[in-house]
Design a protein around this motif. Sequence first.
Motif, mmCIF file in Angstrom:
data_model
loop_
_atom_site.group_PDB
_atom_site.id
_atom_site.type_symbol
_atom_site.label_atom_id
_atom_site.label_comp_id
_atom_site.label_asym_id
_atom_site.label_seq_id
_atom_site.Cartn_x
_atom_site.Cartn_y
_atom_site.Cartn_z
ATOM 1 N N GLY A 64 8.108 62.391 85.900
ATOM 2 C CA GLY A 64 6.890 62.322 86.709
ATOM 3 C C GLY A 64 5.776 63.230 86.246
ATOM 4 N N ASP A 65 6.027 64.043 85.250
ATOM 5 C CA ASP A 65 5.041 64.997 84.749
ATOM 6 C C ASP A 65 4.502 64.503 83.406
ATOM 7 O OD1 ASP A 65 3.995 67.213 83.196
ATOM 8 O OD2 ASP A 65 4.838 68.551 84.694
ATOM 9 N N ARG A 66 3.183 64.388 83.290
ATOM 10 C CA ARG A 66 2.591 63.888 82.043
ATOM 11 C C ARG A 66 2.982 64.728 80.824
ATOM 12 N NH1 ARG A 66 -2.142 60.529 81.876
ATOM 13 N NH2 ARG A 66 -2.533 59.659 83.934
ATOM 14 N N GLY A 67 3.160 66.005 81.024
ATOM 15 C CA GLY A 67 3.491 66.886 79.915
ATOM 16 C C GLY A 67 4.909 66.744 79.397
ATOM 17 N N THR A 68 5.807 66.207 80.209
ATOM 18 C CA THR A 68 7.210 66.104 79.802
ATOM 19 C C THR A 68 7.755 64.673 79.842
ATOM 20 O OG1 THR A 68 7.902 66.596 82.071
ATOM 21 C CG2 THR A 68 7.779 68.456 80.543
ATOM 22 N N ALA A 69 6.981 63.737 80.329
ATOM 23 C CA ALA A 69 7.469 62.365 80.508
ATOM 24 C C ALA A 69 7.928 61.716 79.203
ATOM 25 C CB ALA A 69 6.403 61.506 81.178
ATOM 26 N N GLN A 70 7.185 61.928 78.147
ATOM 27 C CA GLN A 70 7.529 61.272 76.883
ATOM 28 C C GLN A 70 8.902 61.727 76.378
ATOM 29 O OE1 GLN A 70 4.504 61.517 73.920
ATOM 30 N NE2 GLN A 70 5.669 60.379 72.421
ATOM 31 N N GLU A 71 9.156 63.007 76.406
ATOM 32 C CA GLU A 71 10.464 63.492 75.964
ATOM 33 C C GLU A 71 11.564 63.094 76.933
ATOM 34 O OE1 GLU A 71 11.329 64.699 73.043
ATOM 35 O OE2 GLU A 71 9.241 64.430 72.488
ATOM 36 N N ALA A 72 11.290 63.149 78.225
ATOM 37 C CA ALA A 72 12.292 62.764 79.222
ATOM 38 C C ALA A 72 12.662 61.285 79.092
ATOM 39 C CB ALA A 72 11.789 63.072 80.623
ATOM 40 N N ALA A 73 11.706 60.465 78.695
ATOM 41 C CA ALA A 73 11.972 59.035 78.528
ATOM 42 C C ALA A 73 12.948 58.771 77.384
ATOM 43 C CB ALA A 73 10.675 58.281 78.299
#
Length: 75
Positions: free
Chosen positions: A47-56
């Motif tokens: 849910g956080d733009r700063g971490t969403a890409q890695e979490a995905a």
Amino acid sequence: MRQRAANDPRLSVASAIRLLDDPRDSVRHAAARHPRLPARVLVRLLGDRGTAQEAARHPALPVGVIRQMIARLRG
């Protein structure tokens, strides 16, 4: 050293969560993909733009969730 620890599946959940706040991007990104992260932490990261890409990229993320994320992006 911390990045190697973040990539180690034997790392404790508490340590992986602590590494999410590391000053180095590479360590934070590795921690976000740690296979033992609890679902509640993974949801927060998604849910956080700063971490969403890695979490995905998290290995435990269910295929159905990935499909829902893609549908929302197209939507």
